[in-house]
Structures are given as structure tokens and as C-alpha cells.
Design an enzyme around this catalytic site. Structure first.
Site, PDB file in Angstrom:
ATOM      1  N   TRP A 133       0.804  -1.223   0.000  1.00  0.00           N
ATOM      2  CA  TRP A 133       0.000   0.000   0.000  1.00  0.00           C
ATOM      3  C   TRP A 133       0.839   1.276   0.000  1.00  0.00           C
ATOM      4  O   TRP A 133       0.295   2.361  -0.104  1.00  0.00           O
ATOM      5  CB  TRP A 133      -0.937   0.029   1.216  1.00  0.00           C
ATOM      6  CG  TRP A 133      -0.269  -0.358   2.515  1.00  0.00           C
ATOM      7  CD1 TRP A 133      -0.346  -1.568   3.143  1.00  0.00           C
ATOM      8  CD2 TRP A 133       0.584   0.454   3.335  1.00  0.00           C
ATOM      9  NE1 TRP A 133       0.409  -1.573   4.289  1.00  0.00           N
ATOM     10  CE2 TRP A 133       0.983  -0.339   4.433  1.00  0.00           C
ATOM     11  CE3 TRP A 133       1.048   1.769   3.262  1.00  0.00           C
ATOM     12  CZ2 TRP A 133       1.827   0.136   5.438  1.00  0.00           C
ATOM     13  CZ3 TRP A 133       1.889   2.250   4.258  1.00  0.00           C
ATOM     14  CH2 TRP A 133       2.272   1.435   5.319  1.00  0.00           C
ATOM     15  N   LYS A 193      -2.902  -8.096  -7.875  1.00  0.00           N
ATOM     16  CA  LYS A 193      -3.668  -7.863  -6.648  1.00  0.00           C
ATOM     17  C   LYS A 193      -3.108  -6.670  -5.887  1.00  0.00           C
ATOM     18  O   LYS A 193      -2.006  -6.716  -5.359  1.00  0.00           O
ATOM     19  CB  LYS A 193      -3.648  -9.080  -5.723  1.00  0.00           C
ATOM     20  CG  LYS A 193      -4.729  -8.915  -4.661  1.00  0.00           C
ATOM     21  CD  LYS A 193      -4.515  -9.723  -3.415  1.00  0.00           C
ATOM     22  CE  LYS A 193      -3.780  -9.020  -2.317  1.00  0.00           C
ATOM     23  NZ  LYS A 193      -4.398  -7.796  -1.800  1.00  0.00           N
ATOM     24  N   SER A 245       5.866  -7.448   2.951  1.00  0.00           N
ATOM     25  CA  SER A 245       6.613  -7.821   4.158  1.00  0.00           C
ATOM     26  C   SER A 245       7.291  -9.189   3.990  1.00  0.00           C
ATOM     27  O   SER A 245       6.850 -10.022   3.197  1.00  0.00           O
ATOM     28  CB  SER A 245       5.642  -7.900   5.336  1.00  0.00           C
ATOM     29  OG  SER A 245       4.662  -8.885   5.065  1.00  0.00           O
ATOM     30  N   GLU A 288      10.425  -8.634  -3.167  1.00  0.00           N
ATOM     31  CA  GLU A 288      10.990  -7.334  -2.768  1.00  0.00           C
ATOM     32  C   GLU A 288      10.437  -7.055  -1.380  1.00  0.00           C
ATOM     33  O   GLU A 288       9.236  -6.795  -1.239  1.00  0.00           O
ATOM     34  CB  GLU A 288      10.535  -6.223  -3.727  1.00  0.00           C
ATOM     35  CG  GLU A 288      10.948  -6.407  -5.170  1.00  0.00           C
ATOM     36  CD  GLU A 288      12.433  -6.283  -5.392  1.00  0.00           C
ATOM     37  OE1 GLU A 288      13.147  -5.791  -4.486  1.00  0.00           O
ATOM     38  OE2 GLU A 288      12.893  -6.713  -6.457  1.00  0.00           O
ATOM     39  N   CYS A 344      10.167   1.219   2.094  1.00  0.00           N
ATOM     40  CA  CYS A 344      11.018   0.057   2.392  1.00  0.00           C
ATOM     41  C   CYS A 344      12.483   0.437   2.507  1.00  0.00           C
ATOM     42  O   CYS A 344      13.231  -0.169   3.240  1.00  0.00           O
ATOM     43  CB  CYS A 344      10.828  -1.003   1.329  1.00  0.00           C
ATOM     44  SG  CYS A 344      11.143  -0.384  -0.326  1.00  0.00           S
ATOM     45  N   GLU A 359      11.928  -3.205  11.335  1.00  0.00           N
ATOM     46  CA  GLU A 359      11.409  -2.205  10.397  1.00  0.00           C
ATOM     47  C   GLU A 359      10.218  -1.492  11.047  1.00  0.00           C
ATOM     48  O   GLU A 359       9.251  -2.137  11.447  1.00  0.00           O
ATOM     49  CB  GLU A 359      10.966  -2.911   9.107  1.00  0.00           C
ATOM     50  CG  GLU A 359      10.562  -1.937   8.033  1.00  0.00           C
ATOM     51  CD  GLU A 359      10.148  -2.643   6.744  1.00  0.00           C
ATOM     52  OE1 GLU A 359       9.539  -3.721   6.812  1.00  0.00           O
ATOM     53  OE2 GLU A 359      10.435  -2.102   5.670  1.00  0.00           O
TER      54      GLU A 359
HETATM   55  P1  NAD Z   1       2.140  -7.007   3.387  1.00  0.00           P
HETATM   56  O1  NAD Z   1       3.152  -8.068   3.181  1.00  0.00           O
HETATM   57  O2  NAD Z   1       1.277  -7.065   4.583  1.00  0.00           O
HETATM   58  O3  NAD Z   1       1.139  -6.949   2.129  1.00  0.00           O
HETATM   59  C1  NAD Z   1       1.618  -6.861   0.823  1.00  0.00           C
HETATM   60  C2  NAD Z   1       0.617  -7.518  -0.103  1.00  0.00           C
HETATM   61  O4  NAD Z   1       0.513  -8.890   0.219  1.00  0.00           O
HETATM   62  C3  NAD Z   1      -0.795  -6.943   0.004  1.00  0.00           C
HETATM   63  O5  NAD Z   1      -1.373  -6.882  -1.277  1.00  0.00           O
HETATM   64  C4  NAD Z   1      -1.501  -7.986   0.849  1.00  0.00           C
HETATM   65  O6  NAD Z   1      -2.899  -8.045   0.631  1.00  0.00           O
HETATM   66  C5  NAD Z   1      -0.844  -9.256   0.364  1.00  0.00           C
HETATM   67  N1  NAD Z   1      -0.957 -10.378   1.297  1.00  0.00           N
HETATM   68  C6  NAD Z   1      -1.149 -10.337   2.647  1.00  0.00           C
HETATM   69  N2  NAD Z   1      -1.240 -11.605   3.138  1.00  0.00           N
HETATM   70  C7  NAD Z   1      -1.089 -12.443   2.080  1.00  0.00           C
HETATM   71  C8  NAD Z   1      -1.073 -13.855   1.958  1.00  0.00           C
HETATM   72  N3  NAD Z   1      -1.245 -14.658   3.006  1.00  0.00           N
HETATM   73  N4  NAD Z   1      -0.874 -14.374   0.729  1.00  0.00           N
HETATM   74  C9  NAD Z   1      -0.682 -13.577  -0.352  1.00  0.00           C
HETATM   75  N5  NAD Z   1      -0.716 -12.236  -0.294  1.00  0.00           N
HETATM   76  C10 NAD Z   1      -0.913 -11.672   0.919  1.00  0.00           C
HETATM   77  O7  NAD Z   1       2.948  -5.646   3.291  1.00  0.00           O
HETATM   78  P2  NAD Z   1       2.375  -4.164   3.424  1.00  0.00           P
HETATM   79  O8  NAD Z   1       2.108  -3.923   4.861  1.00  0.00           O
HETATM   80  O9  NAD Z   1       1.277  -3.924   2.441  1.00  0.00           O
HETATM   81  O10 NAD Z   1       3.627  -3.317   2.896  1.00  0.00           O
HETATM   82  C11 NAD Z   1       4.660  -2.995   3.713  1.00  0.00           C
HETATM   83  C12 NAD Z   1       5.852  -3.894   3.487  1.00  0.00           C
HETATM   84  O11 NAD Z   1       6.251  -3.856   2.109  1.00  0.00           O
HETATM   85  C13 NAD Z   1       7.058  -3.434   4.253  1.00  0.00           C
HETATM   86  O12 NAD Z   1       7.719  -4.515   4.847  1.00  0.00           O
HETATM   87  C14 NAD Z   1       7.938  -2.794   3.173  1.00  0.00           C
HETATM   88  O13 NAD Z   1       9.286  -2.738   3.501  1.00  0.00           O
HETATM   89  C15 NAD Z   1       7.654  -3.653   1.995  1.00  0.00           C
HETATM   90  N6  NAD Z   1       8.010  -2.963   0.738  1.00  0.00           N
HETATM   91  C16 NAD Z   1       9.106  -3.384   0.041  1.00  0.00           C
HETATM   92  C17 NAD Z   1       9.485  -2.740  -1.145  1.00  0.00           C
HETATM   93  C18 NAD Z   1      10.675  -3.195  -1.946  1.00  0.00           C
HETATM   94  O14 NAD Z   1      10.755  -2.852  -3.112  1.00  0.00           O
HETATM   95  N7  NAD Z   1      11.586  -3.953  -1.379  1.00  0.00           N
HETATM   96  C19 NAD Z   1       8.737  -1.661  -1.617  1.00  0.00           C
HETATM   97  C20 NAD Z   1       7.626  -1.255  -0.886  1.00  0.00           C
HETATM   98  C21 NAD Z   1       7.275  -1.932   0.297  1.00  0.00           C
END
Ligand code: NAD
Length: 512
Positions: free
Chosen positions: A180, A204, A258, A280, A315, A413
């Protein structure tokens, strides 16, 4: 329940005879709340919806189709049909280029509308949304469109009775799952190279910020992307995301989010079809001010932006700031003075620097880190206070001094507006602290000595090193993490194309 768009919000009443404010303009933006499957906007098969909130007001913004396994399956079937049909996957790359250039042009044309939508849906500032959504997103599609008709295969060295070609082919149906914090930009990072290679896609978006992704389907169709090539399935991670991870007919998944969910996706792949998973993930990036650095306004600006850009919901945020003792006093004074000037508030006001946190739960989580930092003995120089009593999810920036490497705020983090300072007596100690983390996404190094800059760049186990700046690179430079920050895959640059391609050898015996 039938999904219906709700109007954004009570905030905006437009005084007569005044130029339309961003609030008035945002209120007029059309909200699409349905999924996009096989070239059409559709409700979830179950009819279920979920509510998305405006983080700046806490008020409901729209009821969005809650896709689950059955919807993902319909999207995968459409994607597979489109892929096997070949109209996109096997056409002349020059044709895909033309269509993607039209798509980029349409995204540009709708840039202001998408920027307003992203801002009300995610709490991000309109200034950042204009830059990311209206400017960078179309640029990504343009860049990959222009790349794809120049990507040649190779001929291997062989004896003269053999010709051996090495060609790249699109991997097939790909699942893209995005977070998000940069909703449309993260989608574009993956979609643009995936579509350019000829893959079909099931995207998604994160449930907290689906709205701009849901506008993509219609624009893609208008640009000429064939039905089934781009599908968008909003919904909960545990339902729509998990269904993508477990689907046996998805050929690969590219994920940003994450580490916890990244690990689930590896598990889903292991349980099903061993699909490759590009990851990522998070970071805990250092910002190093070495002994011979000069504390300039630009350095202070970088330090502040590295920690607080996008409210620290980034991130590669460099919240671990490691500063040589020689600079400590001046660095602290100038940083605190600059942070005090950051404007936290209405995301639609162009003067705002930090908008709203994504949800009240996430703000609570960040507040937990503030309490933990104070309890473990870090010294609060600024902020650290409870949020003001308003319905939006705002949080003032916090600066900690005397952070030590064992503290929770130094190891985990935070993903919020927090800067933590560690003081060192020499540059070797700075390097030791910088690498003392399980993550490896990004690092910034400030020094006047180019040799030292390069030594540090080579020694830091991270995917991107910025020297004398805070920068994540550009569309042309690969982005990804070492260690627990990601897998071997990379977003951006020519490297991103290979995530979505397979390599084939064609060996021809000229004698038989
Ligand atoms: P998140 O992992 O909670 O969610 C990311 C996505 O995964 C969302 O679309 C979510 O609906 C989906 N998801 C959640 N549970 C799932 C499951 N069981 N199976 C499949 N998909 C599922 O992360 P967030 O809170 O939305 O974003 C923050 C995280 O993203 C932080 O850790 C941040 O560092 C990371 N991030 C990394 C980068 C990069 O390029 N390395 C860039 C942006 C954000």
C-alpha cells in the site's frame, strides 16, 4: 451486497467563485470499485465487498469487490486463454510497444485524476502522488515499451554444422501482489516489464489502497491491451493473495511487501507448482555520515527525506542514521531544525510534507516503537508524542538520539516517521553498525573521499548504495535486496525483464 462507490468525503465544500480546490476536484473523481477480469469490470462472484477508508479523515471511501479464490481462478483462466491465444504474447514486439505507448499516454492524460484518487485512498501527499502517479508511472510503461523491440536473442558459439540460438520467451501467466505504500508505482514497476515481455497478468493491489489499480483495466482496454491480458483482483491478502500464491496455473509470482508474507508465498509455491517467486521485502537501511563528510544543507535534506519521505512508510527508509562523533552536534541541531519545519496534515494540500499513515492500526504499531525506544533508553529530541485527537491517522515525526544497536527500534522495520541516531568514533565502527542487520535493501554514504565511498559501496551487503545522496535510482537501475530484503529477482532496469521471461535454447543440426 452490491459494491457501490461512495463519494469522497464531507471535507470539501467549495466556496462560490473560487478556483476548484484539490478537495473539490477529488470529490469529482470517478471511483471504480469492481474487479477487472477478462476485459470487463465485474463484482466479486460472492457479491461480497470490503470498505476502504480515507486515511486523512477515517471516513469510508468506497466498497470494493472482495475477490476470493473463485474470482482469482476466473482471472487466471482469462489470462491463460489470452496467453495461449497469442494476440499479445506472440505478436511482433513492435505492436506491443505501440499499445504500451498508448497506455502510457492515457495514464499521463489521466494523471491528475489518478493522483487525486491515490492521495485520498492512501493518505499520501498530493505532491508525491503527482510525481509518482502522474509522472513516474507513465514513464515506466513508456520505458519498457521502448525497450522491448530492441531486446535481441543470442547465437551461441558452435561448430559450423550447428546453429544454436538462445531466445527469451514470456514466462506465461504471472501473479503480481503489491503493497500500500506506493500503490500504483509498485504495480507499474512490475506490470510494465511483465506486459512488455508478453505475459498475461493477474494483479492484486493491497486492500488498503486498491482504487488506482482498479482504474487500470479500463485504460488498458482503451489503449488496446487485449481482454484477459491484464486482470485486477482486489481483496484480502488471506483470500485473493493466497489464491494467487496457491494457484497451479500461475507460472510465477512477483511480490512486494513484508518478509512474513514473502515467506508464505514461498510456502504456497512449494505446496503447489514450484512457481518462481520474486520477492521485494523490507529494510532497515543505514545512513552513514563519515568523518570527512561536510554537513551541508543538501546532506541534512537527504537525512530528513531518507527518514521521513512518505511518512517513513518506505522500504528503503534510512532511519538508522550513523554519524561520526565529530559531526554529532551540528548534525543533530540542523536535522531537528529541519524536521520541525515538516508540515504534517491534509494530504491534498500541496504544502503538506507528510500525509496520513495508512491505517489507525499501523499508526498504533508505530506508536508502539516510539514507546519501546523511550523505554529502552533512546533520547527523544522531537515528537514521540501521542497523535492529536482527530479522526485522521496522522503522526508527527520523531527523532531519537542515543539509539544503540540492540534496541528494538534499531533492529526492526518501523515503517513510520522515525529517525534514530547512533554516534560512532570512527568510520570502521560506522561500517560495523551499518551491516549489523538482517536486511540489505539500501544504504546512503556521505564522504568527500571517492575511494572511501567506493570501498563502503563494495562492502555494504545491500541492493542499492547512494553516495552523497538519498536516492533509489531510476527506472533504468535495478532495485532489490540482499539478505532478508528480497530474492535474486530485481524490479526496474533491464534486469526486471528477466523475472518475466524464460530462456530457451534452440539447437539446429545443419547436417541431418
Ligand atoms: P504485506 O506483506 O502485509 O502486504 C503486501 C501484499 O501482500 C498486500 O497486497 C496484501 O494483501 C498481500 N498479502 C497479505 N497476506 C497475504 C497472503 N497470506 N498471501 C498472499 N498475499 C498476501 O505488506 P504491506 O504492509 O502492504 O507493505 C509494507 C511492506 O512492504 C514493508 O515490509 C515494506 O518494507 C515492503 N516494501 C518493500 C518494497 C521493496 O521494493 N523492497 C517496496 C515497498 C514496500
Amino acid at each position: 451486497m452490491i459494491p457501490r462507490p461512495l463519494r469522497p468525503l464531507q471535507l470539501w465544500s467549495l466556496p462560490m467563485n473560487e478556483a476548484p480546490s484539490n478537495h473539490a476536484l477529488a470529490a469529482q473523481v470517478r471511483i471504480e470499485s469492481r474487479a477487472w477480469i477478462d476485459g470487463e469490470a465485474v463484482h466479486a462472484r460472492s457479491g461480497r465487498t470490503f470498505v476502504t477508508l480515507n486515511p486523512a479523515t477515517g471516513a469510508p471511501l468506497a466498497e470494493i469487490a472482495a475477490c476470493a479464490h473463485v474470482d482469482v481462478d476466473a482471472a487466471v483462466k482469462a489470462a491463460r486463454r489470452a496467453f495461449e491465444g497469442g494476440a499479445w504474447s506472440r505478436c511482433d514486439p513492435g505492436e506491443r510497444k505501440e499499445v504500451l505507448l498508448r497506455f502510457a499516454a492515457l495514464l499521463r492524460q489521466h494523471g491528475e485524476e489518478l493522483a487525486l484518487l491515490e492521495s485520498v485512498d492512501s493518505g499520501k501527499t498530493i505532491r508525491d502522488c503527482r510525481n509518482e502517479v502522474a509522472h513516474e508511472v507513465p514513464h515506466f510503461f513508456q520505458w519498457y515499451a521502448e525497450t522491448i523491440d530492441k531486446a535481441f536473442g543470442r547465437v551461441a558459439p558452435t561448430g559450423q554444422n550447428t546453429v544454436s540460438m538462445i531466445v527469451q520467451e514470456p514466462i506465461g501467466v504471472v501473479g503480481l501482489i503489491v503493497p500500500w505504500n506506493f500503490p500504483l508505482l509498485m504495480a507499474a514497476w512490475k506490470l510494465a516489464p511483465a506486459l512488455a515481455t508478453g505475459c498475461s497478468v493477474v494483479l492484486k493491489p493491497a486492500e488498503q489502497s486498491s482504487l488506482t489499480a482498479l482504474r487500470l483495466g479500463e485504460l488498458a482496454a482503451e489503449a488496446g491491451i487485449p481482454a484477459g491480458v491484464l486482470n485486477v483482483v482486489p481483496g484480502a491478502g488471506e483470500e485473493a493473495g493466497k489464491a494467487i500464491g496457491l494457484h497451479p496455473d500461475i507460472d510465477m509470482v512477483s511480490f512486494t511487501g513484508s518478509g512474513e508474507v514473502g515467506a508464505y508465498l514461498l510456502g504456497y509455491a512449494a505446496e503447489t507448482n514450484l512457481k518462481p517467486v520474486g520477492l521485494e521485502l523490507g529494510g532497515k537501511s543505514p545512513f552513514l555520515v563519515l568523518e570527512n563528510a561536510v554537513i551541508t544543507d543538501a546532506l541534512i535534506e537527504s537525512a530528513v527525506m531518507a527518514a521521513f519521505w512518505n511518512g517513513g512508510q518506505n522500504c528503503s527508509a534510512n532511519m538508522r542514521q550513523i554519524v561520526h562523533r565529530r559531526h554529532h552536534e551540528e548534525f543533530v541541531a540542523r536535522t531537528v531544525e529541519r524536521v520541525k519545519k515538516l508540515v504534517v496534515g491534509d494530504p491534498l494540500d500541496p504544502a503538506t510534507d507528510i500525509g496520513a499513515m495508512i491505517t489507525s492500526e499501523h499508526r498504533e504499531r508505530v506508536m508502539g516503537f516510539l514507546r519501546s525506544g523511550a523505554d529502552e533508553g533512546a533520547r527523544i529530541l522531537l515528537g514521540g508524542i501521542a497523535p492529536q485527537d482527530d479522526p485522521g491517522f496522522f503522526l508527527q515525526p520523531t527523532v531519537f538520539d542515543r539509539m544503540t544497536p540492540g534496541m528494538k527500534i534499531a533492529r526492526e522495520e518501523i515503517f513510520g516517521p522515525v529517525l534514530g541516531l547512533m554516534t560512532v568514533d570512527d568510520d570502521d565502527e560506522a561500517l560495523r553498525l551499518a551491516v549489523d542487520t538482517e536486511y540489505g535493501l539500501h544504504a546512503s554514504v556521505f564522504t568527500r573521499d571517492i575511494g572511501q565511498a567506493l570501498r563502503f559501496a563494495r562492502s555494504l551487503p545491500v541492493g542499492t548504495v547512494s553516495v552523497n545522496s538519498f536516492s533509489e535510482g531510476s527506472v533504468a537501475t535495478p532495485f532489490g535486496g540482499y539478505r532478508r530484503s528480497g530474492s535474486l529477482s530485481r524490479d526496474n532496469g533491464l534486469e526486471a525483464l528477466s523475472q518475466y521471461q524464460q530462456t530457451k535454447t534452440i539447437w539446429i543440426d545443419l547436417e541431418s
